[in-house]
Design a protein around this motif. Structure first.
Motif, short mmCIF file in Angstrom:
data_model
loop_
_atom_site.label_atom_id
_atom_site.label_comp_id
_atom_site.label_asym_id
_atom_site.label_seq_id
_atom_site.Cartn_x
_atom_site.Cartn_y
_atom_site.Cartn_z
N ARG A 1 0.81 -1.22 0.00
CA ARG A 1 0.00 0.00 0.00
C ARG A 1 0.85 1.27 0.00
O ARG A 1 0.36 2.33 -0.40
CB ARG A 1 -0.92 0.00 1.22
CG ARG A 1 -1.95 -1.12 1.22
CD ARG A 1 -2.95 -0.98 2.35
NE ARG A 1 -3.80 -2.15 2.44
CZ ARG A 1 -3.64 -3.12 3.35
NH1 ARG A 1 -2.67 -3.02 4.25
NH2 ARG A 1 -4.46 -4.16 3.38
N THR A 2 2.09 1.18 0.44
CA THR A 2 2.92 2.39 0.56
C THR A 2 4.06 2.43 -0.44
O THR A 2 4.64 3.49 -0.65
CB THR A 2 3.50 2.50 1.97
OG1 THR A 2 4.28 1.33 2.26
CG2 THR A 2 2.39 2.61 3.01
N GLU A 3 4.40 1.32 -1.07
CA GLU A 3 5.56 1.27 -1.96
C GLU A 3 5.24 1.90 -3.31
O GLU A 3 4.21 1.61 -3.92
CB GLU A 3 6.00 -0.19 -2.16
CG GLU A 3 7.21 -0.37 -3.05
CD GLU A 3 8.44 0.34 -2.54
OE1 GLU A 3 8.94 1.24 -3.27
OE2 GLU A 3 8.91 0.02 -1.43
N GLY A 4 6.12 2.77 -3.78
CA GLY A 4 5.90 3.43 -5.06
C GLY A 4 6.87 3.03 -6.16
O GLY A 4 6.60 3.29 -7.34
N GLU A 5 7.99 2.41 -5.83
CA GLU A 5 9.00 2.02 -6.82
C GLU A 5 8.55 0.76 -7.56
O GLU A 5 8.29 -0.28 -6.96
CB GLU A 5 10.33 1.78 -6.10
CG GLU A 5 11.34 0.94 -6.83
CD GLU A 5 11.78 1.54 -8.15
OE1 GLU A 5 11.99 0.77 -9.10
OE2 GLU A 5 11.91 2.78 -8.23
N PRO A 6 8.41 0.83 -8.92
CA PRO A 6 7.87 -0.31 -9.66
C PRO A 6 8.63 -1.62 -9.45
O PRO A 6 8.02 -2.68 -9.36
CB PRO A 6 7.96 0.15 -11.12
CG PRO A 6 7.87 1.64 -11.05
CD PRO A 6 8.60 2.01 -9.79
#
Length: 281
Positions: free
Chosen positions: A142-147
């Motif tokens: 839910r918090t990770e943004g790096e693909p």
């Protein structure tokens, strides 16, 4: 170096009589390697980290005595920002060693958890096996943004087989990022072998678009492998998912050849020819 390692812990005499998990690697080698890593700091070599995999036991066996002594020192090095890129192979080592023995997990996992939130995406990817439960993985999702980390998280979640993991996979099947979408298709096959068949047309479209090829190689990392998988690896993996549909599997290389002819994609053509030969042989 910001890490302080007690010199007494690196004294060869303390390691006499201890054991590693491999007969050819004496325990007295371990403090020498740790000392070399500590002194080299950001210039430490990944090869030295590989030597320490002698601490990882065979599946089902307890960790050797040397691992219990080495773990606090390994944690100190892996969590030290000044260790640079060596932190990734050190984290890979921890991710193999800690889950291997409940005694180690219970004692040291809390010290390794900060690696899951490390500023370096490569460290975060390597640390995923250290997550204590599926709920932790869902929270990270839910918090990770790096693909690249999201893709690794997706694969880790799929292995849990939980209801939450299946919901994430279903949501990701609407993902616009080509690699994340294909990863969701591949991971969902464990629960629904026919899902790749239903999504085959879009998967083929994405994997055969030359403009999208770099977007797979940029993000598709798997555990214990330093380099990402290429689009060509994924062509073979997709072919394997069609084993229960011999008609589609047989047609798969021809589909790739036709796409290569349309786009002039030489790399795709070479892989299609190899797949065709493999299928014929």
């Amino acid at each position: 170096m910001t890490t302080e390692i007690p010199l007494t812990a690196l004294d060869d005499a303390l390691w006499e009589g201890l054991e590693t998990a491999h007969w050819s690697s004496p325990a007295t080698m371990v403090p020498r390697v740790l000392h070399r890593l500590w002194l080299a700091g950001p210039d430490a070599r990944a090869e030295d980290c590989e030597l320490l995999h002698c601490l990882v036991p065979e599946p089902g066996r307890p960790a050797p005595s040397a691992a219990h002594v080495a773990l606090p020192l390994l944690l100190a090095l892996a969590t030290d920002p000044e260790m640079g890129r060596t932190r990734v192979p050190l984290t890979v080592l921890l991710a193999r060693l800690l889950p291997a023995d409940p005694a180690l997990t219970g004692r040291y996992r809390s010290g390794a958890l900060p690696l899951l939130a490390d500023p370096d995406p490569a460290v975060r990817r390597a640390a995923l096996p250290l997550a204590p439960d599926p709920a932790t993985l869902l929270g990270l999702w839910r918090t990770e943004g790096e693909p690249s980390v999201r893709l690794a998280l997706l694969r880790a979640l799929a292995l849990t087989g939980t209801t939450g993991a299946r919901a994430v996979l279903a949501e990701t099947l609407t993902e616009e990022h080509p690699a994340l979408y294909v990863a969701a298709v591949h991971a969902s096959a464990a629960f629904d072998p026919d899902l790749p068949v239903r999504h085959l047309r879009r998967v083929l479209t994405l994997l055969t678009d030359p403009a999208l090829r770099p977007r797979f190689a940029d993000v598709w990392y798997v555990p214990h492998r330093p380099d990402p998988l290429t689009r060509e690896h994924l062509l073979w993996a997709t072919y394997g998912l069609l084993a229960h549909r011999p008609d589609l599997q047989a047609a798969f290389p021809d589909e790739l050849l036709a796409a290569a002819d349309r786009t002039g994609d030489g790399a795709l053509r070479r892989e299609a020819v190899l797949l065709a030969r493999h299928h014929a042989g």
